[in-house]
Design a protein around this motif. Structure first.
Motif, PDB file in Angstrom:
ATOM      1  N   ALA A 158      54.618  34.868  49.204  1.00  0.00           N
ATOM      2  CA  ALA A 158      54.218  35.190  48.058  1.00  0.00           C
ATOM      3  C   ALA A 158      52.787  34.505  47.613  1.00  0.00           C
ATOM      4  CB  ALA A 158      55.193  35.031  46.549  1.00  0.00           C
ATOM      5  N   ASP A 159      52.946  33.300  47.859  1.00  0.00           N
ATOM      6  CA  ASP A 159      51.595  32.481  47.592  1.00  0.00           C
ATOM      7  C   ASP A 159      50.580  32.634  48.468  1.00  0.00           C
ATOM      8  OD1 ASP A 159      52.858  31.249  45.746  1.00  0.00           O
ATOM      9  OD2 ASP A 159      53.602  29.482  46.664  1.00  0.00           O
ATOM     10  N   ALA A 160      50.838  32.873  49.778  1.00  0.00           N
ATOM     11  CA  ALA A 160      49.655  33.418  50.946  1.00  0.00           C
ATOM     12  C   ALA A 160      49.342  34.738  50.496  1.00  0.00           C
ATOM     13  CB  ALA A 160      50.318  33.329  52.163  1.00  0.00           C
ATOM     14  N   SER A 161      50.039  35.480  50.171  1.00  0.00           N
ATOM     15  CA  SER A 161      49.490  36.833  49.635  1.00  0.00           C
ATOM     16  C   SER A 161      48.776  37.031  48.551  1.00  0.00           C
ATOM     17  CB  SER A 161      50.611  37.969  49.648  1.00  0.00           C
ATOM     18  OG  SER A 161      50.966  38.793  50.834  1.00  0.00           O
ATOM     19  N   GLY A 162      49.301  36.220  47.676  1.00  0.00           N
ATOM     20  CA  GLY A 162      48.494  35.825  46.431  1.00  0.00           C
ATOM     21  C   GLY A 162      47.338  35.454  46.278  1.00  0.00           C
ATOM     22  N   LEU A 163      47.131  34.455  46.994  1.00  0.00           N
ATOM     23  CA  LEU A 163      45.602  33.961  47.295  1.00  0.00           C
ATOM     24  C   LEU A 163      44.797  34.913  48.183  1.00  0.00           C
ATOM     25  CD1 LEU A 163      46.767  30.184  48.398  1.00  0.00           C
ATOM     26  CD2 LEU A 163      45.372  30.913  46.344  1.00  0.00           C
ATOM     27  N   PHE A 164      45.662  35.583  49.072  1.00  0.00           N
ATOM     28  CA  PHE A 164      44.618  36.487  49.776  1.00  0.00           C
ATOM     29  C   PHE A 164      43.924  37.348  48.865  1.00  0.00           C
ATOM     30  CE2 PHE A 164      45.114  40.480  52.684  1.00  0.00           C
ATOM     31  CZ  PHE A 164      44.112  40.280  53.376  1.00  0.00           C
ATOM     32  N   LEU A 165      44.738  38.131  47.944  1.00  0.00           N
ATOM     33  CA  LEU A 165      44.640  39.212  46.974  1.00  0.00           C
ATOM     34  C   LEU A 165      43.413  38.653  45.977  1.00  0.00           C
ATOM     35  CD1 LEU A 165      44.915  42.019  46.126  1.00  0.00           C
ATOM     36  CD2 LEU A 165      46.830  41.285  44.669  1.00  0.00           C
ATOM     37  N   ARG A 166      43.643  37.284  45.695  1.00  0.00           N
ATOM     38  CA  ARG A 166      42.717  36.649  44.721  1.00  0.00           C
ATOM     39  C   ARG A 166      41.406  36.585  45.313  1.00  0.00           C
ATOM     40  NH1 ARG A 166      43.258  33.954  39.650  1.00  0.00           N
ATOM     41  NH2 ARG A 166      41.562  33.120  39.155  1.00  0.00           N
ATOM     42  N   ALA A 167      41.382  36.297  46.522  1.00  0.00           N
ATOM     43  CA  ALA A 167      40.013  35.975  47.210  1.00  0.00           C
ATOM     44  C   ALA A 167      39.344  37.425  47.072  1.00  0.00           C
ATOM     45  CB  ALA A 167      40.225  35.676  48.732  1.00  0.00           C
ATOM     46  N   GLN A 168      39.805  38.558  47.463  1.00  0.00           N
ATOM     47  CA  GLN A 168      39.445  39.814  47.388  1.00  0.00           C
ATOM     48  C   GLN A 168      38.762  40.304  45.931  1.00  0.00           C
ATOM     49  OE1 GLN A 168      41.833  42.536  49.532  1.00  0.00           O
ATOM     50  NE2 GLN A 168      43.086  40.836  50.200  1.00  0.00           N
ATOM     51  N   LEU A 169      40.062  40.050  44.781  1.00  0.00           N
ATOM     52  CA  LEU A 169      39.397  40.418  43.805  1.00  0.00           C
ATOM     53  C   LEU A 169      38.318  39.415  43.037  1.00  0.00           C
ATOM     54  CD1 LEU A 169      42.891  41.041  42.312  1.00  0.00           C
ATOM     55  CD2 LEU A 169      41.125  42.771  42.739  1.00  0.00           C
ATOM     56  N   GLU A 170      38.130  38.173  43.376  1.00  0.00           N
ATOM     57  CA  GLU A 170      37.054  37.275  43.007  1.00  0.00           C
ATOM     58  C   GLU A 170      35.668  37.556  43.634  1.00  0.00           C
ATOM     59  OE1 GLU A 170      39.093  33.079  41.734  1.00  0.00           O
ATOM     60  OE2 GLU A 170      38.391  33.330  43.422  1.00  0.00           O
ATOM     61  N   ALA A 171      35.921  38.185  44.539  1.00  0.00           N
ATOM     62  CA  ALA A 171      34.803  38.462  45.793  1.00  0.00           C
ATOM     63  C   ALA A 171      34.191  39.834  45.225  1.00  0.00           C
ATOM     64  CB  ALA A 171      34.805  38.390  47.187  1.00  0.00           C
TER      65      ALA A 171
END
Ligand code: CP3
Length: 319
Positions: A158-171
């Motif tokens: 969950a944490d790995a996927s959450g950080l991966f998705l966050r990177a995309q949304l922030e960018a």
């Protein structure tokens, strides 16, 4: 959806000699591949070219995508010690993802980009089995036999996927989709008890960003309400359940995404056209409808058929 690119000659050309996961980590290439289907089919949004196992790779887990097979791990994750030894995904390692999204969004202009991540169950299914499997016995046994280890693994994913998705949304991605592709192998009781909280935890990483969130799985007709209750704005429906029935099961509470049957992309045009019109009519029952396929594009699909489907959809539903 996964594999959209495989039906495009321009995709096969730029991928020549580059391994799947390597292509995801070269920002210019990942961006070019993301843009290819948008240019060709004039769709209303792009989906970021990456893969649900990229966060594993970036964390340092030995994983590869074997052509014709799917994700394969060097070493399956099966014991409490295996889970405790998993490396943490760092912010810095996500830089190639951010860069690829930035390059893509710049070129997409007004067309939005959909980012995505794998849900904990689907990721853990690959991690425990070490490779694709039909019925996901490994993770389903683990959640009952060793619930503590299961919870630790699901939270790691969950944490790995959450950080991966966050990177995309922030960018710059405009929406996020959580893919729980294999959740359909779970009954509702197991989904609710062992999976829903971890999926919610993945999305907790991005909720403050306010982007619309979509939750999709296959074979999940019995899980739609529980998948909505993880806390999402749109529920994705696979090709098995008509959208009006999905909307009935959800009590008309949420927009739906779906669900052209990928098998019909190779049927005669008249058959496909009738099906697409039926999907549009069926989706009208819901409070909103994002039209797409009910799972991935088969690699043998004629790309011109996809272009024609998009034209048809735009002519029936111009807004
Ligand atoms: O279609 C796209 O290019 C969009 C980007 C995308 C990919 N994977 C690229 C990809 C997305 C959204 C995914 C998500 C993904 N990856 C999921 C969830 C969605 C779904 O389809 O259920 C899953 C389960 C995976 C894991 C995965 N990756 C599988 C099972 C496979 C297929 C392996 C095979 O050869 O049959 C992949 C490979 C993959 N991911 C390809 C692409 C374009 C094909 C790579 C190639 O052969 O060129």
């Amino acid at each position: 959806m996964r594999q959209a690119g495989r039906s495009l000659p321009e995709y096969l050309k730029v991928r020549e000699g580059v391994a799947m996961l390597d292509s995801c980590l070269r920002p210019e290439l990942a961006s070019e591949i993301t843009l290819q289907p948008v240019r060709r089919h004039d769709v209303d949004a792009g989906i970021f070219f990456s893969d649900i196992v990229i966060p594993l790779k970036l964390a340092g887990v030995g994983v590869d995508i074997v052509p014709g097979v799917g994700p394969v791990l060097d070493k399956p994750v099966r014991t409490a010690a295996d889970v405790a030894a998993l490396p943490r995904l760092t912010e810095e390692s996500l830089e190639p993802i951010r860069e690829a999204v930035r390059l893509t969004v710049e070129q997409l202009g007004k067309t939005p980009l959909i980012g995505f991540a794998g849900a904990p169950f689907t990721l853990a299914a690959y991690m425990v089995e070490g490779r694709p499997s039909r019925d996901h016995l490994g993770p389903r046994t683990m959640m009952h036999a060793d619930p503590e280890t299961w919870t630790a693994l699901a939270n790691w994913a969950a944490d790995a996927s959450g950080l991966f998705l966050r990177a995309q949304l922030e960018a710059g991605a405009s929406a996020g989709q959580l893919f729980d592709s294999w959740a359909g192998s779970l009954g509702l009781a197991d989904y609710t008890r062992f999976v829903a909280a971890a999926s919610s935890r993945a999305l907790d990483h991005v909720r403050d960003l306010g982007a619309p969130l979509v939750h999709f799985g296959t074979g999940t007709s019995e899980l739609l309400v529980a998948m909505r209750d993880v806390g999402v704005d749109v529920v994705g429906v696979d090709y098995r359940l008509p959208l009006d029935e999905a909307n009935r099961r959800l009590g008309g509470t949420v927009p739906l995404q779906g669900n052209i049957d990928p098998a019909l992309l190779s049927a005669p045009w008249e058959v496909l056209e009738a099906h697409v019109r039926e999907v549009i009519a069926s989706g009208a029952a819901a409070p909103g409808h994002v039209l797409n396929l009910g799972h991935g594009v088969p690699p043998e699909t004629d790309p011109d058929v996809l272009t024609r489907v998009v034209e048809l959809i735009h002519s029936v539903s111009p807004e």
